[in-house]
Design an enzyme around this catalytic site. Sequence first.
Site, mmCIF file in Angstrom:
data_model
loop_
_atom_site.group_PDB
_atom_site.id
_atom_site.type_symbol
_atom_site.label_atom_id
_atom_site.label_comp_id
_atom_site.label_asym_id
_atom_site.label_seq_id
_atom_site.Cartn_x
_atom_site.Cartn_y
_atom_site.Cartn_z
ATOM 1 N N ALA A 12 0.423 -1.726 0.372
ATOM 2 C CA ALA A 12 0.214 -0.431 0.235
ATOM 3 C C ALA A 12 0.572 1.080 0.133
ATOM 4 O O ALA A 12 0.294 2.857 0.512
ATOM 5 C CB ALA A 12 -0.826 -0.269 1.115
ATOM 6 N N SER A 13 2.018 1.374 -0.437
ATOM 7 C CA SER A 13 3.548 2.463 -0.119
ATOM 8 C C SER A 13 2.761 3.261 -0.884
ATOM 9 O O SER A 13 3.268 4.324 -1.182
ATOM 10 C CB SER A 13 4.585 2.146 -0.268
ATOM 11 O OG SER A 13 4.455 0.821 -1.616
ATOM 12 N N VAL A 63 5.767 -10.064 1.701
ATOM 13 C CA VAL A 63 4.211 -11.103 1.598
ATOM 14 C C VAL A 63 5.329 -11.977 1.358
ATOM 15 O O VAL A 63 4.298 -13.402 1.987
ATOM 16 C CB VAL A 63 3.115 -10.875 0.992
ATOM 17 C CG1 VAL A 63 2.380 -9.482 1.921
ATOM 18 C CG2 VAL A 63 3.908 -9.961 -0.372
ATOM 19 N N SER A 141 -5.521 -9.451 -11.831
ATOM 20 C CA SER A 141 -5.160 -8.643 -13.407
ATOM 21 C C SER A 141 -6.653 -10.003 -15.135
ATOM 22 O O SER A 141 -6.215 -10.744 -14.577
ATOM 23 C CB SER A 141 -3.776 -9.275 -13.744
ATOM 24 O OG SER A 141 -3.318 -8.601 -15.146
ATOM 25 N N TYR A 154 4.196 -13.842 -14.449
ATOM 26 C CA TYR A 154 3.109 -12.997 -14.199
ATOM 27 C C TYR A 154 1.541 -13.158 -14.223
ATOM 28 O O TYR A 154 0.201 -13.675 -13.494
ATOM 29 C CB TYR A 154 2.957 -11.278 -14.743
ATOM 30 C CG TYR A 154 2.032 -10.454 -14.373
ATOM 31 C CD1 TYR A 154 2.357 -9.850 -12.911
ATOM 32 C CD2 TYR A 154 0.942 -9.989 -14.911
ATOM 33 C CE1 TYR A 154 1.213 -8.650 -12.414
ATOM 34 C CE2 TYR A 154 -0.167 -8.927 -14.615
ATOM 35 C CZ TYR A 154 0.450 -8.745 -13.177
ATOM 36 O OH TYR A 154 -0.620 -7.458 -12.523
ATOM 37 N N ALA A 156 0.619 -16.247 -14.669
ATOM 38 C CA ALA A 156 0.498 -17.620 -13.846
ATOM 39 C C ALA A 156 0.153 -17.513 -12.800
ATOM 40 O O ALA A 156 -1.102 -17.615 -11.957
ATOM 41 C CB ALA A 156 1.092 -18.666 -13.785
ATOM 42 N N LYS A 158 -0.974 -14.552 -11.555
ATOM 43 C CA LYS A 158 -2.674 -13.497 -11.873
ATOM 44 C C LYS A 158 -3.590 -14.428 -11.765
ATOM 45 O O LYS A 158 -4.989 -14.669 -11.209
ATOM 46 C CB LYS A 158 -2.973 -12.460 -12.326
ATOM 47 C CG LYS A 158 -1.625 -11.439 -12.292
ATOM 48 C CD LYS A 158 -1.960 -11.037 -10.454
ATOM 49 C CE LYS A 158 -0.975 -9.847 -10.461
ATOM 50 N NZ LYS A 158 -1.662 -8.972 -9.035
ATOM 51 N N ILE A 187 -3.528 -0.169 -15.636
ATOM 52 C CA ILE A 187 -3.816 1.567 -14.900
ATOM 53 C C ILE A 187 -2.577 2.362 -14.895
ATOM 54 O O ILE A 187 -1.529 1.812 -14.600
ATOM 55 C CB ILE A 187 -4.353 0.643 -13.390
ATOM 56 C CG1 ILE A 187 -5.390 -0.483 -13.057
ATOM 57 C CG2 ILE A 187 -4.671 1.994 -12.125
ATOM 58 C CD1 ILE A 187 -7.286 0.176 -13.800
HETATM 59 P P1 NAP Z 1 2.950 -1.119 -7.987
HETATM 60 O O1 NAP Z 1 2.752 0.777 -8.199
HETATM 61 O O2 NAP Z 1 4.295 -0.878 -8.585
HETATM 62 O O3 NAP Z 1 3.061 -0.647 -6.839
HETATM 63 C C1 NAP Z 1 3.384 -1.808 -5.796
HETATM 64 C C2 NAP Z 1 3.251 -2.336 -4.562
HETATM 65 O O4 NAP Z 1 3.333 -3.368 -4.265
HETATM 66 C C3 NAP Z 1 4.371 -1.246 -3.466
HETATM 67 O O5 NAP Z 1 3.486 -0.384 -2.214
HETATM 68 C C4 NAP Z 1 5.193 -2.368 -3.231
HETATM 69 O O6 NAP Z 1 6.331 -2.405 -1.987
HETATM 70 C C5 NAP Z 1 4.339 -3.767 -3.152
HETATM 71 N N1 NAP Z 1 5.164 -4.696 -2.945
HETATM 72 C C6 NAP Z 1 6.460 -5.171 -3.702
HETATM 73 N N2 NAP Z 1 6.736 -6.413 -3.348
HETATM 74 C C7 NAP Z 1 6.408 -6.706 -2.857
HETATM 75 C C8 NAP Z 1 6.259 -7.385 -1.234
HETATM 76 N N3 NAP Z 1 7.146 -8.811 -1.438
HETATM 77 N N4 NAP Z 1 5.362 -7.635 0.431
HETATM 78 C C9 NAP Z 1 5.174 -6.327 0.309
HETATM 79 N N5 NAP Z 1 4.989 -5.775 -0.288
HETATM 80 C C10 NAP Z 1 5.322 -5.604 -1.791
HETATM 81 O O7 NAP Z 1 1.900 -1.605 -8.661
HETATM 82 P P2 NAP Z 1 0.600 -1.021 -8.945
HETATM 83 O O8 NAP Z 1 0.634 -0.740 -10.445
HETATM 84 O O9 NAP Z 1 -0.340 -0.792 -8.110
HETATM 85 O O10 NAP Z 1 0.115 -2.847 -8.317
HETATM 86 C C11 NAP Z 1 -1.192 -2.489 -7.659
HETATM 87 C C12 NAP Z 1 -1.591 -4.413 -7.753
HETATM 88 O O11 NAP Z 1 -2.654 -4.072 -8.838
HETATM 89 C C13 NAP Z 1 -0.263 -5.829 -8.258
HETATM 90 O O12 NAP Z 1 -0.984 -6.928 -7.995
HETATM 91 C C14 NAP Z 1 -0.833 -5.550 -9.743
HETATM 92 O O13 NAP Z 1 -0.248 -6.988 -10.260
HETATM 93 C C15 NAP Z 1 -2.034 -5.089 -10.228
HETATM 94 N N6 NAP Z 1 -2.863 -4.929 -11.211
HETATM 95 C C16 NAP Z 1 -2.051 -3.878 -11.685
HETATM 96 C C17 NAP Z 1 -2.506 -3.910 -12.904
HETATM 97 C C18 NAP Z 1 -1.782 -2.326 -13.208
HETATM 98 O O14 NAP Z 1 -1.715 -1.466 -14.807
HETATM 99 N N7 NAP Z 1 -0.828 -1.353 -12.544
HETATM 100 C C19 NAP Z 1 -3.459 -3.647 -13.747
HETATM 101 C C20 NAP Z 1 -3.604 -5.424 -12.987
HETATM 102 C C21 NAP Z 1 -2.813 -5.529 -12.056
HETATM 103 P P3 NAP Z 1 6.737 -1.335 -1.593
HETATM 104 O O15 NAP Z 1 7.250 -0.113 -2.646
HETATM 105 O O16 NAP Z 1 7.525 -0.745 -0.217
HETATM 106 O O17 NAP Z 1 7.891 -3.013 -2.933
#
Ligand code: NAP
Length: 246
Positions: A12-13, A63, A141, A154, A156, A158, A187
């Site tokens: 959630a950062s 996690v 996703s 990725y 696999a 999801k 997104i």
């Molecule tokens: P993002 O901006 O890259 O943020 C990823 C977040 O996950 C960060 O807060 C990061 O924290 C955290 N994280 C990574 N590894 C971790 C771990 N081992 N333990 C705890 N936290 C961890 O990604 P986002 O675009 O917001 O995506 C969020 C979710 O939505 C993901 O599951 C992604 O696959 C999914 N999603 C995104 C999209 C898109 O288009 N953006 C589309 C479909 C699905 P730190 O920075 O502190 O490591």
Amino acid sequence: MLKGKVALVTGASRGIGREIALTLAGNGASVIVNYNGSRERAEEVVAAITGQGGSAEAIRCSVADFEESGRMVRDILEQYGRVDILVNNAGITRDNLIMRMSEADYDEVMDTNLKGAFHMIRHLSRSFIRQRSGRIINISSVSGVTGNAGQSNYSASKAGLIGLTKSVARELASRGICVNAVAPGFIETEMTEVLSDKIKEGIKRAVPLGKMGTPRDVAELVLFLAGESAGYITGQVLHVDGGMVM
Ligand code: NAP
């Protein structure tokens, strides 16, 4: 709407997780802002929430680590007594063509995206069952539904999340616990920022609504699934993708 509820949002950062944390807190939940590496950014999310009169705390934990996530859950249960809403949002990409994909990149993505969600659900399941209530929302996703060239690891992970969602939904339904998956399309976050303008243009053409989504679009659906109104919805995969998959 979520007054008195405790929500744990992984990753959630920043990006989608940040917006989910802000939205749940804005609706009255006490939110645990989990992060892995971005401490300052997680603290900024907490400050944004508390600045608006909400309640939040940042906790570092990967996690992907079974023991570490177990310790985080134990600490949270000791301090708050319960978790009502678990959002498994933490996720990473390590894209490559299958021919070139390293075992390390495959494992890291599976360990974070799929096993991470398993760890959190596993550690919290006893507490959810004892409460006879709870909401688990897994961020999957469209890639997990349709597949995507260059993202076999990725996709696999999801797709696996969808199977995990449906199985856990069946297991926990008799205890009043609802488990659903959200499948965002493209997104605007740091995850997609790295894509070239050419790819982004291609995405827009593939989306009937003609644009990328925002973290808010996803957070609003998560808020709905976390709330009272969604109490008869479980085992579903809900798309927020501008019509990409239909
Ligand atoms: P993002 O901006 O890259 O943020 C990823 C977040 O996950 C960060 O807060 C990061 O924290 C955290 N994280 C990574 N590894 C971790 C771990 N081992 N333990 C705890 N936290 C961890 O990604 P986002 O675009 O917001 O995506 C969020 C979710 O939505 C993901 O599951 C992604 O696959 C999914 N999603 C995104 C999209 C898109 O288009 N953006 C589309 C479909 C699905 P730190 O920075 O502190 O490591």
